[in-house]
Design a protein around this motif. Structure first.
Motif, mmCIF file in Angstrom:
data_model
loop_
_atom_site.group_PDB
_atom_site.id
_atom_site.type_symbol
_atom_site.label_atom_id
_atom_site.label_comp_id
_atom_site.label_asym_id
_atom_site.label_seq_id
_atom_site.Cartn_x
_atom_site.Cartn_y
_atom_site.Cartn_z
ATOM 1 N N GLU A 126 0.812 -1.210 0.000
ATOM 2 C CA GLU A 126 0.000 0.000 0.000
ATOM 3 C C GLU A 126 0.854 1.273 0.000
ATOM 4 N N ARG A 127 2.004 1.241 0.690
ATOM 5 C CA ARG A 127 2.844 2.430 0.714
ATOM 6 C C ARG A 127 3.433 2.714 -0.668
ATOM 7 N N ILE A 128 3.939 1.661 -1.309
ATOM 8 C CA ILE A 128 4.489 1.841 -2.658
ATOM 9 C C ILE A 128 3.389 2.259 -3.620
ATOM 10 N N GLY A 129 2.214 1.633 -3.486
ATOM 11 C CA GLY A 129 1.094 1.985 -4.355
ATOM 12 C C GLY A 129 0.678 3.436 -4.192
ATOM 13 N N ALA A 130 0.652 3.910 -2.937
ATOM 14 C CA ALA A 130 0.272 5.306 -2.698
ATOM 15 C C ALA A 130 1.291 6.271 -3.304
ATOM 16 N N THR A 131 2.577 5.920 -3.197
ATOM 17 C CA THR A 131 3.617 6.786 -3.767
ATOM 18 C C THR A 131 3.517 6.832 -5.286
ATOM 19 N N LEU A 132 3.300 5.682 -5.889
ATOM 20 C CA LEU A 132 3.122 5.653 -7.345
ATOM 21 C C LEU A 132 1.884 6.442 -7.761
ATOM 22 N N ALA A 133 0.792 6.287 -7.006
ATOM 23 C CA ALA A 133 -0.441 7.004 -7.339
ATOM 24 C C ALA A 133 -0.231 8.515 -7.291
ATOM 25 N N SER A 134 0.622 8.984 -6.363
ATOM 26 C CA SER A 134 0.834 10.415 -6.197
ATOM 27 C C SER A 134 1.915 10.974 -7.112
ATOM 28 N N LEU A 152 -3.853 -1.507 -3.283
ATOM 29 C CA LEU A 152 -4.089 -0.063 -3.246
ATOM 30 C C LEU A 152 -5.220 0.266 -2.289
ATOM 31 N N THR A 153 -5.113 1.386 -1.633
ATOM 32 C CA THR A 153 -6.171 1.858 -0.744
ATOM 33 C C THR A 153 -7.197 2.659 -1.546
ATOM 34 N N GLU A 154 -8.346 2.933 -0.926
ATOM 35 C CA GLU A 154 -9.352 3.750 -1.597
ATOM 36 C C GLU A 154 -8.827 5.150 -1.867
ATOM 37 N N ASP A 155 -7.997 5.654 -0.964
ATOM 38 C CA ASP A 155 -7.402 6.981 -1.190
ATOM 39 C C ASP A 155 -6.495 6.981 -2.418
ATOM 40 N N SER A 156 -5.754 5.888 -2.601
ATOM 41 C CA SER A 156 -4.874 5.801 -3.775
ATOM 42 C C SER A 156 -5.691 5.742 -5.051
ATOM 43 N N PHE A 157 -6.776 4.973 -5.034
ATOM 44 C CA PHE A 157 -7.643 4.915 -6.206
ATOM 45 C C PHE A 157 -8.229 6.294 -6.500
ATOM 46 N N TYR A 158 -8.626 7.005 -5.473
ATOM 47 C CA TYR A 158 -9.202 8.336 -5.672
ATOM 48 C C TYR A 158 -8.159 9.284 -6.255
ATOM 49 N N THR A 159 -6.916 9.182 -5.754
ATOM 50 C CA THR A 159 -5.833 10.008 -6.301
ATOM 51 C C THR A 159 -5.619 9.714 -7.779
#
Length: 456
Positions: A126-134, A152-159
């Motif tokens: 999730e951490r790597i996924g969030a960084t990639l999403a951002s 991925l978290t819902e926040d990452s999908f939203y990003t």
């Protein structure tokens, strides 16, 4: 020890292609050979020296071999990960010794190719996924979305929806993920609506209105295909994004998605969905008004909502589901025609919205009816025609046909006259000789007599 020394001495003068093969062989030996601690230290030193090899082919061979190695020296992998993009890709995509912090740093500061390599990894937490999403480029994010190992978290999908929702390929990849969450889904629907509105030749305010209406219709239609849990998630997502407006709720009722409206009232008022559903079903005006007020919706608009719900209840109770395509138009028209409550700015805005909705439904209903009539016509034309209809007769044949038809009609009329006479005689007898139909010159008999005369 002697072999390692000879290898190091040989590599000083060996050509690049042979040095590359030697690097790969040295990694395999370090992995599987039964080396003493001193030999392993020498082999590691030799591989470390290869990091400074001027030929990229040698360093790439070392990176490829170490990428699949089990527990390789971390300093080697990290050095190769920070080498030129081409050389770093194997270890970025496969090596398990790189920790999250190192990968995050490489995502934030690396090239698009390096980001894409990390997105392909067998484990993307999730951490790597969030960084990639951002911070990841579009290409890397698309790779991550199609990677089943990416969590991925819902926040990452939203990003991701915020950054790339305007791209059709990104929307497809996002919608394909079952874990995307309703916040991102509703945002993607709005992004898609914006793309559709951009194709229209409209000024900016008109385009914004068109975008909002397309998005609301799409979300309500999408919610109608889902269950209670998903409808509630959509409501919560819209509330979180400040998109659950009075106009949206009225449109949901007009379009027949009473489930979505029920869950909206439940979430806004804090009441259980079952209780709200019973109140809506039983049309309990006072209870509805109480829940409506708890939901914080405009008080002046309450009669408009109740009238729409009452209209739906009436039509559904009368079994009008057979003509379901026309129900939204009928409900909206009835509310507009029958509303006699107080008027203020909020109500006027809702009534204007109802007129637009009614117009849309009328057009959709008309298009549906015309399509139905066109289909019937096509089906009728596709049926085989009677032979008589397609066979053309000569004038003499037509005259003979007319004469025969006249004779048959005369005989039928004569038979009808005799049958009528017998019936009248029986009726006269039953009434003591007085016919209730009339005398011998009754209108019915006159008509038959005229037919006989003309046929003769």
């Amino acid at each position: 020890m002697l072999i390692i020394e000879k290898l190091v001495g040989w590599m000083d003068t060996a050509p690049a292609d042979k040095r590359a093969r030697a690097a790969s062989a040295l990694v395999r030996a370090w992995q599987v050979a039964d080396l003493s601690p001193e030999q392993r230290e020498s082999a590691e030193a030799a591989m470390t020296c290869m990091l400074d090899d001027p030929d990229e082919e040698v360093r790439l061979s070392l990176s490829t071999a170490l990428a699949e190695a089990i527990d390789p020296p971390r300093h080697l992998v990290l050095a190769l990960a920070e080498d030129s993009p081409e050389i770093s890709l194997p270890v970025l995509a496969h090596s398990t010794v790189l920790v999250d912090g190192e990968l995050v740093h490489l995502i934030e500061n690396g090239t698009e190719e390096q980001q894409a390599a990390i997105a392909r990894r067998a484990v993307v937490n999730e951490r790597i996924g969030a960084t990639l999403a951002s911070h990841g480029c579009k290409f890397a994010c698309l790779i991550m979305l199609t990677n089943p190992a990416a969590r991925l978290t819902e926040d990452s999908f939203y990003t991701l929806a915020e950054r790339f929702g305007d791209c059709s390929h990104a929307r497809q990849c996002l919608f394909a993920r079952p874990d995307i969450g309703m916040r991102a889904r509703t945002l993607l629907i709005e992004k898609y609506a914006a793309c559709l509105a951009e194709d229209e030749d409209l000024d900016h305010p008109a385009r914004e209105l068109e975008t909002a209406e397309i998005a609301e219709k799409a979300i309500i239609t999408y919610a109608a295909e889902l269950g209670d849990s998903e409808n509630r998630q959509i409501v919560e997502a819209l509330i979180g994004r400040q998109k659950l407006t009075t106009a949206f709720l009225l449109r949901a009722i007009c379009m027949g998605n009473l489930t979505l409206y029920c869950h909206a009232l439940s979430v806004l008022s804090g009441q259980a969905p079952d209780r709200v559903e019973r109140i809506l079903k039983d049309q309990r005006a006072n209870a509805f008004r109480a829940i409506y007020e708890k939901a914080g919706l405009p008080a002046s608009a309450e009669p408009v909502f109740f009238a729409a719900l009452a209209s739906w209840s009436h039509h559904l109770g009368n079994g009008a589901a057979a003509d379901a395509s026309r129900l939204p138009y009928r409900v909206t028209r009835e509310v507009l025609a029958g509303y006699e409550g107080r008027r203020d700015a909020v109500v006027d805005e809702l009534l204007i919205l109802l007129r637009r909705i009614c117009t849309d439904f009328a057009r959709e209903s008309a298009r549906s009816k015309v399509s139905e009539l066109a289909l019937r016509h096509e089906q009728a034309m596709a049926l085989p025609q009677p032979e008589e209809a397609v066979e053309e007769l000569e004038p003499e044949q037509l005259m003979e046909f007319a004469e025969n038809l006249a004779e048959e009609l005369a005989e039928l009329a004569l038979e009808d006259k005799y049958s009528l006479g017998e019936a009248r005689q029986r009726l006269d007898a039953a009434n003591g000789g007085q016919s209730s139909i009339g005398g011998p010159s009754s209108l019915l008999e006159q008509g038959l007599a005229g037919d006989l005369e003309r046929a003769a």
